[in-house]
Motif scaffolding. Structure first.
Motif, PDB file in Angstrom:
ATOM      1  N   TYR A 106      -2.815  12.887  -0.368  1.00 25.40           N
ATOM      2  CA  TYR A 106      -2.236  12.361  -1.493  1.00 25.40           C
ATOM      3  C   TYR A 106      -2.272  11.113  -1.705  1.00 25.40           C
ATOM      4  CZ  TYR A 106       0.318  15.408   2.026  1.00 25.40           C
ATOM      5  OH  TYR A 106       0.375  16.926   3.049  1.00 25.40           O
ATOM      6  N   SER A 107      -1.567  10.973  -2.463  1.00 26.20           N
ATOM      7  CA  SER A 107      -1.099   8.997  -3.299  1.00 26.20           C
ATOM      8  C   SER A 107       0.277   8.580  -3.639  1.00 26.20           C
ATOM      9  CB  SER A 107      -2.091   9.308  -4.134  1.00 26.20           C
ATOM     10  OG  SER A 107      -1.601  10.046  -5.376  1.00 26.20           O
ATOM     11  N   VAL A 108       0.659   7.555  -3.444  1.00 28.36           N
ATOM     12  CA  VAL A 108       2.138   7.618  -3.744  1.00 28.36           C
ATOM     13  C   VAL A 108       1.878   6.588  -5.307  1.00 28.36           C
ATOM     14  CG1 VAL A 108       2.961   8.323  -1.585  1.00 28.36           C
ATOM     15  CG2 VAL A 108       1.604   5.457  -2.008  1.00 28.36           C
ATOM     16  N   SER A 109       3.156   6.009  -5.505  1.00 24.41           N
ATOM     17  CA  SER A 109       3.055   5.082  -6.465  1.00 24.41           C
ATOM     18  C   SER A 109       4.507   4.231  -6.120  1.00 24.41           C
ATOM     19  CB  SER A 109       2.867   5.573  -7.486  1.00 24.41           C
ATOM     20  OG  SER A 109       3.987   5.960  -8.671  1.00 24.41           O
ATOM     21  N   ARG A 110       4.535   2.946  -7.133  1.00 23.92           N
ATOM     22  CA  ARG A 110       6.173   2.822  -7.393  1.00 23.92           C
ATOM     23  C   ARG A 110       6.017   1.285  -7.919  1.00 23.92           C
ATOM     24  NH1 ARG A 110       9.739  -0.037  -1.875  1.00 23.92           N
ATOM     25  NH2 ARG A 110      11.940   0.339  -3.341  1.00 23.92           N
ATOM     26  N   SER A 111       6.695   2.076  -9.215  1.00 25.77           N
ATOM     27  CA  SER A 111       6.430   1.128 -10.128  1.00 25.77           C
ATOM     28  C   SER A 111       7.895   0.662 -10.722  1.00 25.77           C
ATOM     29  CB  SER A 111       6.182   1.580 -11.573  1.00 25.77           C
ATOM     30  OG  SER A 111       7.013   2.714 -12.130  1.00 25.77           O
ATOM     31  N   LYS A 112       9.044   0.970 -10.344  1.00 21.92           N
ATOM     32  CA  LYS A 112      10.438   0.748  -9.716  1.00 21.92           C
ATOM     33  C   LYS A 112      10.982   0.109  -8.375  1.00 21.92           C
ATOM     34  CE  LYS A 112      11.356   3.597 -12.576  1.00 21.92           C
ATOM     35  NZ  LYS A 112      12.916   4.222 -13.838  1.00 21.92           N
ATOM     36  N   THR A 113      12.691  -0.313  -8.335  1.00 19.20           N
ATOM     37  CA  THR A 113      12.668  -0.559  -6.676  1.00 19.20           C
ATOM     38  C   THR A 113      12.748   0.900  -6.338  1.00 19.20           C
ATOM     39  OG1 THR A 113      12.977  -2.932  -7.210  1.00 19.20           O
ATOM     40  CG2 THR A 113      14.827  -2.082  -5.538  1.00 19.20           C
ATOM     41  N   HIS A 161       2.452   8.218   3.422  1.00 28.99           N
ATOM     42  CA  HIS A 161       3.047   6.315   2.636  1.00 28.99           C
ATOM     43  C   HIS A 161       4.253   5.755   3.237  1.00 28.99           C
ATOM     44  CE1 HIS A 161      -1.022   6.666   1.211  1.00 28.99           C
ATOM     45  NE2 HIS A 161      -0.872   8.267   0.819  1.00 28.99           N
ATOM     46  N   TYR A 162       4.277   4.797   2.708  1.00 27.14           N
ATOM     47  CA  TYR A 162       5.388   4.051   2.800  1.00 27.14           C
ATOM     48  C   TYR A 162       5.457   2.847   1.385  1.00 27.14           C
ATOM     49  CZ  TYR A 162       4.049   0.407   6.035  1.00 27.14           C
ATOM     50  OH  TYR A 162       3.017  -0.438   6.686  1.00 27.14           O
ATOM     51  N   SER A 163       6.082   2.781   1.507  1.00 29.21           N
ATOM     52  CA  SER A 163       6.078   1.252   0.117  1.00 29.21           C
ATOM     53  C   SER A 163       6.987   0.358   1.055  1.00 29.21           C
ATOM     54  CB  SER A 163       7.177   1.815  -1.130  1.00 29.21           C
ATOM     55  OG  SER A 163       6.703   0.266  -2.086  1.00 29.21           O
ATOM     56  N   TYR A 164       6.664  -1.143   0.558  1.00 35.45           N
ATOM     57  CA  TYR A 164       7.644  -2.003   1.179  1.00 35.45           C
ATOM     58  C   TYR A 164       8.207  -2.883  -0.250  1.00 35.45           C
ATOM     59  CZ  TYR A 164       2.324  -3.759   1.187  1.00 35.45           C
ATOM     60  OH  TYR A 164       1.124  -4.155   1.574  1.00 35.45           O
ATOM     61  N   GLY A 165       8.077  -2.980  -1.210  1.00 33.23           N
ATOM     62  CA  GLY A 165       8.625  -3.317  -2.137  1.00 33.23           C
ATOM     63  C   GLY A 165       7.113  -2.942  -4.190  1.00 33.23           C
ATOM     64  N   VAL A 166       8.283  -2.920  -4.907  1.00 26.35           N
ATOM     65  CA  VAL A 166       7.043  -2.524  -5.983  1.00 26.35           C
ATOM     66  C   VAL A 166       6.025  -2.670  -5.836  1.00 26.35           C
ATOM     67  CG1 VAL A 166       7.464  -2.537  -8.366  1.00 26.35           C
ATOM     68  CG2 VAL A 166       9.995  -2.503  -7.530  1.00 26.35           C
ATOM     69  N   LYS A 167       5.217  -1.534  -6.586  1.00 26.72           N
ATOM     70  CA  LYS A 167       3.597  -1.857  -6.308  1.00 26.72           C
ATOM     71  C   LYS A 167       3.163  -1.852  -4.895  1.00 26.72           C
ATOM     72  CE  LYS A 167       4.131  -3.185 -11.669  1.00 26.72           C
ATOM     73  NZ  LYS A 167       3.597  -1.954 -11.440  1.00 26.72           N
ATOM     74  N   ASP A 168       4.037  -1.628  -3.588  1.00 27.53           N
ATOM     75  CA  ASP A 168       3.075  -2.401  -2.392  1.00 27.53           C
ATOM     76  C   ASP A 168       3.491  -1.365  -1.798  1.00 27.53           C
ATOM     77  OD1 ASP A 168       4.392  -5.844  -2.968  1.00 27.53           O
ATOM     78  OD2 ASP A 168       2.028  -5.243  -3.279  1.00 27.53           O
ATOM     79  N   THR A 169       1.802  -0.317  -1.525  1.00 28.07           N
ATOM     80  CA  THR A 169       2.296   0.448  -0.304  1.00 28.07           C
ATOM     81  C   THR A 169       1.014   0.408   0.523  1.00 28.07           C
ATOM     82  OG1 THR A 169       0.494   1.927  -1.806  1.00 28.07           O
ATOM     83  CG2 THR A 169       3.310   1.868  -2.552  1.00 28.07           C
ATOM     84  N   ASP A 170       1.492   1.165   1.465  1.00 29.56           N
ATOM     85  CA  ASP A 170       0.343   1.869   2.320  1.00 29.56           C
ATOM     86  C   ASP A 170      -0.144   3.042   3.318  1.00 29.56           C
ATOM     87  OD1 ASP A 170      -0.802  -1.324   5.056  1.00 29.56           O
ATOM     88  OD2 ASP A 170      -1.548   0.723   4.147  1.00 29.56           O
ATOM     89  N   LYS A 171      -0.998   3.820   4.071  1.00 29.33           N
ATOM     90  CA  LYS A 171      -1.216   4.366   3.853  1.00 29.33           C
ATOM     91  C   LYS A 171      -0.434   4.200   5.255  1.00 29.33           C
ATOM     92  CE  LYS A 171      -5.529   5.316   1.964  1.00 29.33           C
ATOM     93  NZ  LYS A 171      -6.946   5.422   2.189  1.00 29.33           N
TER      94      LYS A 171
END
Lengths: 113, 115
Positions: free
Chosen positions: B64-71, B47-57
């Motif tokens: 698997y799951s992901v989370s990004r609540s802070k930078t 998975h990857y993230s391109y910003g807070v709360k913005d993720t993609d597979k």
């Protein structure tokens, strides 16, 4: 289907000689290429990169060559040193795309003293 | 050193248990990634993230799951670990605005064993 291929799983060279690691790609949209080096039990480290507007980029002992028509790139290490023994990964990206890299499976380089 | 840490560095867990791996960066990079490395497969994006709360597979996101609540933090969760998820997991970061954002910098890795 593998978009980035490193067909040699391993390579062994003598210290002081040239090491040439090869990488082929199939996706013509790739326009930025990178090489990473990885030691055991460590994360990969960025080594050198090249944009598709160039055909060569040099950094000290490391040179990357890009042949767009053949969809082929190579990493030259001259002279090779025992400390260069590591796994080398080729990676490709599409500029202005989703910032994702596509990696090859890696080539393990052994430089013998 | 891009200021990226992973925790834990080693973990052994049993099949069916939940597991969370943490990636922490101090460089304010926009993009964060989770990869797994397995023999014969190289590095594969989970998975990857391109910003807070913005993720993609990525290419191997199932299970698997992901989370990004802070930078600075990017969490990878295995909801119910399986033996096929035994691997070495790497976090990577990119996007400083100085270097091209496709130049990713990797953490030291987490070796996960599912028994």
């Amino acid at each position: 289907d593998q978009q980035v291929k490193q067909n040699s799983p391993s390579l062994s060279v003598q210290e002081g000689r040239i090491s040439i690691l090869n990488c082929d790609y199939t996706n013509s949209m790739f326009d930025y290429f990178l090489w990473y080096k990885k030691y055991p039990a460590e994360g990969p480290t960025f080594l050198i990169s090249i944009s598709s507007i160039k055909d060569k980029n040099e950094d000290g002992r490391f040179t990357v060559f890009l042949n767009k028509s053949a969809k082929h790139l190579s990493l030259h290490i001259v002279p090779s040193q025992p400390g260069d023994s590591a796994v080398y990964f080729c990676a490709a990206a599409t500029q202005g795309g989703s910032e994702k890299l596509v990696f090859g499976k890696g080539t393990k380089l052994t430089v013998n003293p | 050193d891009a200021g990226i840490t992973q925790s834990p560095r080693h973990k052994v867990t049993e099949t069916g248990t939940p597991v969370t791996l943490r990636c922490h960066q101090t460089e304010n990079h926009r993009y964060m990634y989770w990869y797994r490395q397995d023999p014969g497969h190289g590095l594969r994006l989970i998975h990857y993230s391109y910003g807070v709360k913005d993720t993609d597979k990525g290419e191997v996101s199932d299970g698997y799951s992901v989370s990004r609540s802070k930078t600075e933090d990017f969490l990878l969760t295995l909801e119910s670990a399986t033996s096929s998820q035994t691997s070495v997991y790497f976090c990577a970061i990119s996007g400083t605005g100085i270097h091209p954002s496709y130049e990713q910098y990797f953490g030291p890795g987490t070796r996960l064993t599912v028994t």
